[in-house]
Design a protein around this motif. Structure first.
Motif, PDB file in Angstrom:
ATOM      1  N   ALA A 114       2.372 -12.726  -7.720  1.00  0.00           N
ATOM      2  CA  ALA A 114       3.494 -13.664  -7.842  1.00  0.00           C
ATOM      3  C   ALA A 114       3.473 -14.373  -9.186  1.00  0.00           C
ATOM      4  CB  ALA A 114       3.441 -14.671  -6.697  1.00  0.00           C
ATOM      5  N   LEU A 115       2.299 -14.755  -9.648  1.00  0.00           N
ATOM      6  CA  LEU A 115       2.189 -15.439 -10.937  1.00  0.00           C
ATOM      7  C   LEU A 115       2.554 -14.520 -12.105  1.00  0.00           C
ATOM      8  CD1 LEU A 115      -1.140 -17.396 -10.351  1.00  0.00           C
ATOM      9  CD2 LEU A 115       1.126 -18.413 -10.678  1.00  0.00           C
ATOM     10  N   GLY A 116       2.306 -13.232 -11.930  1.00  0.00           N
ATOM     11  CA  GLY A 116       2.573 -12.290 -13.014  1.00  0.00           C
ATOM     12  C   GLY A 116       3.901 -11.586 -12.909  1.00  0.00           C
ATOM     13  N   SER A 117       4.744 -11.987 -11.961  1.00  0.00           N
ATOM     14  CA  SER A 117       6.007 -11.265 -11.746  1.00  0.00           C
ATOM     15  C   SER A 117       7.151 -11.782 -12.609  1.00  0.00           C
ATOM     16  CB  SER A 117       6.411 -11.369 -10.274  1.00  0.00           C
ATOM     17  OG  SER A 117       6.587 -12.733  -9.892  1.00  0.00           O
ATOM     18  N   LEU A 176       2.277  -7.570  -1.737  1.00  0.00           N
ATOM     19  CA  LEU A 176       3.176  -8.598  -1.217  1.00  0.00           C
ATOM     20  C   LEU A 176       3.941  -8.132   0.018  1.00  0.00           C
ATOM     21  CD1 LEU A 176       4.754  -9.946  -4.539  1.00  0.00           C
ATOM     22  CD2 LEU A 176       3.208 -11.182  -3.040  1.00  0.00           C
ATOM     23  N   GLY A 177       4.212  -6.849   0.128  1.00  0.00           N
ATOM     24  CA  GLY A 177       5.148  -6.376   1.141  1.00  0.00           C
ATOM     25  C   GLY A 177       4.539  -5.797   2.397  1.00  0.00           C
ATOM     26  N   THR A 178       3.201  -5.659   2.477  1.00  0.00           N
ATOM     27  CA  THR A 178       2.582  -5.074   3.666  1.00  0.00           C
ATOM     28  C   THR A 178       2.174  -6.177   4.635  1.00  0.00           C
ATOM     29  OG1 THR A 178       1.699  -3.280   2.311  1.00  0.00           O
ATOM     30  CG2 THR A 178       0.759  -3.563   4.527  1.00  0.00           C
ATOM     31  N   PRO A 179       2.815  -6.264   5.793  1.00  0.00           N
ATOM     32  CA  PRO A 179       2.493  -7.339   6.739  1.00  0.00           C
ATOM     33  C   PRO A 179       1.154  -7.083   7.423  1.00  0.00           C
ATOM     34  CG  PRO A 179       4.092  -5.847   7.701  1.00  0.00           C
ATOM     35  CD  PRO A 179       3.901  -5.391   6.279  1.00  0.00           C
ATOM     36  N   VAL A 192       0.439 -23.040 -13.693  1.00  0.00           N
ATOM     37  CA  VAL A 192      -0.601 -22.030 -13.904  1.00  0.00           C
ATOM     38  C   VAL A 192       0.064 -20.697 -14.206  1.00  0.00           C
ATOM     39  CG1 VAL A 192      -2.480 -20.745 -12.806  1.00  0.00           C
ATOM     40  CG2 VAL A 192      -2.248 -23.188 -12.393  1.00  0.00           C
ATOM     41  N   VAL A 193      -0.561 -19.930 -15.095  1.00  0.00           N
ATOM     42  CA  VAL A 193      -0.067 -18.601 -15.422  1.00  0.00           C
ATOM     43  C   VAL A 193      -1.229 -17.625 -15.356  1.00  0.00           C
ATOM     44  CG1 VAL A 193      -0.429 -18.898 -17.909  1.00  0.00           C
ATOM     45  CG2 VAL A 193       1.274 -17.251 -17.095  1.00  0.00           C
ATOM     46  N   VAL A 194      -0.954 -16.380 -15.012  1.00  0.00           N
ATOM     47  CA  VAL A 194      -2.003 -15.368 -14.922  1.00  0.00           C
ATOM     48  C   VAL A 194      -2.198 -14.717 -16.293  1.00  0.00           C
ATOM     49  CG1 VAL A 194      -0.424 -13.507 -14.289  1.00  0.00           C
ATOM     50  CG2 VAL A 194      -2.813 -13.375 -13.589  1.00  0.00           C
ATOM     51  N   TYR A 195      -3.411 -14.311 -16.592  1.00  0.00           N
ATOM     52  CA  TYR A 195      -3.668 -13.612 -17.864  1.00  0.00           C
ATOM     53  C   TYR A 195      -2.980 -12.247 -17.837  1.00  0.00           C
ATOM     54  CZ  TYR A 195      -7.066 -17.211 -18.926  1.00  0.00           C
ATOM     55  OH  TYR A 195      -7.659 -18.426 -19.187  1.00  0.00           O
ATOM     56  N   VAL A 252      -4.820  -9.254 -16.448  1.00  0.00           N
ATOM     57  CA  VAL A 252      -4.932  -9.169 -14.989  1.00  0.00           C
ATOM     58  C   VAL A 252      -3.710  -8.468 -14.408  1.00  0.00           C
ATOM     59  CG1 VAL A 252      -5.113 -10.500 -12.859  1.00  0.00           C
ATOM     60  CG2 VAL A 252      -6.385 -11.225 -14.884  1.00  0.00           C
ATOM     61  N   THR A 253      -2.526  -8.879 -14.863  1.00  0.00           N
ATOM     62  CA  THR A 253      -1.292  -8.245 -14.388  1.00  0.00           C
ATOM     63  C   THR A 253      -1.262  -6.761 -14.740  1.00  0.00           C
ATOM     64  OG1 THR A 253      -0.082 -10.331 -14.606  1.00  0.00           O
ATOM     65  CG2 THR A 253       1.226  -8.313 -14.539  1.00  0.00           C
TER      66      THR A 253
END
Length: 634
Positions: free
Chosen positions: A66-69, A157-160, A132-135, A138-139
């Motif tokens: 989510a942070l890297g999207s 994110l999408g697998t329940p 906060v932001v991701v490096y 990492v992304t």
């Protein structure tokens, strides 16, 4: 962009304690690290990132995605709102998002954007604090996971999660509780036997861990269990602080004596509490959520979903804890018992109240028989069993245990400080059948023989102890006894046998050879010797390589104090050139004014920086001597 430049600056600004703590949680290459840029490169290396990302659960991984999207840095509240609408992280709370960000920050996987924004106050005036932001690395690394058979960012994110299971029916829980209580009682018994056997003779631990095969066989026979159960029993004892390794030997700890003389309910509580305390926080939460549903395959399935990048390792970790839970009666056939449910929901005290109600009642009376056996009609009270073990040998252990008296066992008790009258009184008190005559004769005979052989310290040349007896025949037997040849016993000329070994060594060798021996002090008074060894483990002193690295990096900066600023500036610009990263360059003008240029550096050489001015869309060449600072562009 958040690249090596930003991480290097952050590492440099962290205090030593915080930096060392962060490095302790990361695996990275240390060779070739000579400054903070090298360290940042090592931490953002693909191998180092994989080792840091693989153990993370799905919530932490989803937070990184989510942070890297896109969309810029996020606060914990913004992250929670973004995660709670995703199938894998539905219902994520602000507290959960804050905890995840704190963990990721401690792992140096995300960057506090406010630190960069502070240097550009105008740009951040309307931005919320705590962003906060991701490096970028990492992304980028997460995007390569599908090529390795790992979930893609979209799948994270999408697998329940797998569906929750229904609680164990009440009709089944009664059978579960009955089986669990039997196992719990057997577990307490097995640990008691283990400690008694380790006290009698320790067990050698192999250098690679585990027990030597002869020790496993000996312990399995003493515990009346299969050999593959011995490590489970030992694990339970170790976790409860009852057994430990000292000088390569498994031995009881000093706490084991008090535990062994405690009621069964208290002993089980100690074992169950140790199991609960050893649970990692994530697994404890997971089991609490499934405290009324079967664990087994469904738990393994959920763990595989929860730790998508380390499925086998996570399942092995769960299996180790659930196997011990099954053996302790926390579960039975992978279903939590009533006591097990109470344990993970309310703690050891509540669990013990439930489990103790299902234990068989303890007895303090036994049957003394003419064949010198002692039979208990049920589980013995610990204080009775403890003293009885010192007088008789255990023949069989069950709800109704059997002990046997012998001349050797009575002599052993007398050596340990018992008296003939004390043994008679104790046996008479606990007997349901009086004191049979053969037992009286046995005690009297053993008492009469006890002390025929005496060992005392000697102060002669090449002699540290001496053995004496009023019966010359006994001395001659000792002298020619091959089992005692290592003592090098030789006649002294005054009716004794001398040895170069200390008194205690000679005493225990004679005792093991079943001679009726006593030890004496320098004044000829009898003394009681104790051979019981306790483990006093010492923590291994290992060098803190992370702390050593931080000291070395700080020292390198101190040694080059005069040109540290120039070197740091050069390294910042080199990193920006390599990453093609847009940066803000602070330049001192001839009039003393400092001007910020938004540049994409293209090269450094000849004392000048070349780069493209993104604001004016022109090429600029700036003298390095005029540059006062460099920071990542927001």
């Amino acid at each position: 962009m958040t690249t090596t430049l930003a991480l290097a600056a952050r590492l440099r600004e962290l205090d030593d304690a915080a930096l060392v703590s962060a490095l302790h949680h990361r695996t990275y290459r240390r060779t070739g690290v000579s400054d903070f840029f090298d360290l940042a490169d090592a931490l953002l290396d693909a191998d180092s990132l994989q080792r840091a990302l693989a153990p993370l659960d799905r919530t932490h991984l989803a937070a990184l995605v989510a942070l890297g999207s896109g969309g810029g840095p996020l606060t914990a509240d913004e992250l929670a709102r973004r995660l709670k609408v995703e199938p894998a992280t539905t219902g994520t709370t602000l507290e959960a998002a804050e905890a995840a960000l704190a963990d990721l920050d401690g792992l140096l996987l995300v960057h506090p954007a406010d630190a960069d924004a502070d240097a550009d106050a105008d740009a951040s005036a309307d931005a919320p604090a705590g962003r906060v932001v991701v490096y970028d690395a990492v992304t980028t690394h997460l995007a390569t996971w599908p090529a390795s058979g790992l979930p893609s960012p979209a799948e994270l994110l999408g697998t329940p999660p797998p569906p929750a299971l229904a609680p164990v029916p009440d009709t089944e829980s009664r059978f579960t509780d009955r089986l669990a209580s039997e196992r719990a009682f057997e577990a307490v018994t097995a640990v008691s036997e283990l400690l008694a056997e380790l006290g009698r003779e320790g067990a050698r631990r192999l250098q690679k861990g585990g027990l030597a095969l002869p020790a496993v066989k000996r312990l399995a026979e003493a515990l009346s269990v299969d050999a593959d159960i011995v490590p489970v029993v030992l694990s339970a004892a170790e976790r409860a602080g009852l057994a430990a390794v000292d000088d390569g030997m498994w031995l009881p700890t000093e706490a084991a004596a008090a535990w062994s003389h405690s009621p069964t309910r208290d002993r089980w509580r100690a074992l169950a509490a140790a199991w609960l305390d050893a649970l990692p926080a994530d697994l404890r939460t997971l089991l609490a959520l499934r405290s009324r549903a079967a664990w087994g395959d469904s738990l393994r399935e959920h763990v595989a979903w929860l730790y998508p990048a380390a499925v086998e390792e996570a399942q092995r970790r769960v299996d180790a804890h659930t196997r011990l839970a099954e053996w302790l009666g926390v579960t039975a056939h992978q279903a939590p018992s009533s006591a097990g449910t109470a344990l993970v929901e309310d703690g050891p005290e509540a669990a013990t109240e439930i489990m103790a109600a299902q234990f068989p009642s303890e007895v303090d009376r036994v049957y003394l028989q003419h064949d010198l056996t002692i039979v208990s009609p049920g589980p013995l009270a610990p204080e009775v069993e403890g003293r009885l073990r010192g007088i008789a040998d255990l023949e069989s252990r069950a709800l109704a245990s059997t002990f046997r008296l012998s001349a050797t066992s009575v002599d052993r008790a007398l050596t340990a400080g018992e008296t003939a009258d004390g043994i008679r009184d104790f046996l008479s008190t606990i007997s349901l059948t009086g004191l049979p005559q053969p037992i009286e004769y046995l005690i009297a005979d053993a008492a009469e023989r006890h002390g025929r052989v005496r060992v005392h310290e000697a102060e002669r040349e090449n002699m540290r102890s001496a053995v004496r007896s009023a019966d010359p025949t006994v001395l001659r037997s000792i002298q020619v006894d091959q089992s005692l040849s290592s003592l090098r016993l030789i006649p002294t000329g005054d009716g004794e046998l001398g040895s170069r070994y200390p008194r205690d060594v000679v005493f225990w060798a004679l005792s093991d050879a079943r001679y009726p021996v006593v030890a004496e002090d320098a004044d000829g008074r009898e003394v009681t010797l104790r051979r019981q060894r306790f483990a006093h483990p010492r923590a291994a002193q290992e060098a803190d390589r992370d702390a050593e690295l931080v000291v070395r990096l700080r020292q390198a900066e101190d040694d080059a104090e005069e040109d540290t600023g120039e070197r740091w500036l050069a390294r910042q610009l080199d990193a920006a050139v390599k990453a093609r990263q847009t940066v803000i360059v602070e330049v001192a003008m001839p009039g003393g004014e400092v001007v910020d240029y938004l540049l994409e550096p293209t090269g450094v050489g000849g004392g000048r920086l070349r780069g493209r001015d993104r604001a004016a869309d022109i090429e600029r060449t700036l003298p390095l001597s005029s540059i006062r600072g460099v920071r990542p562009a927001p």
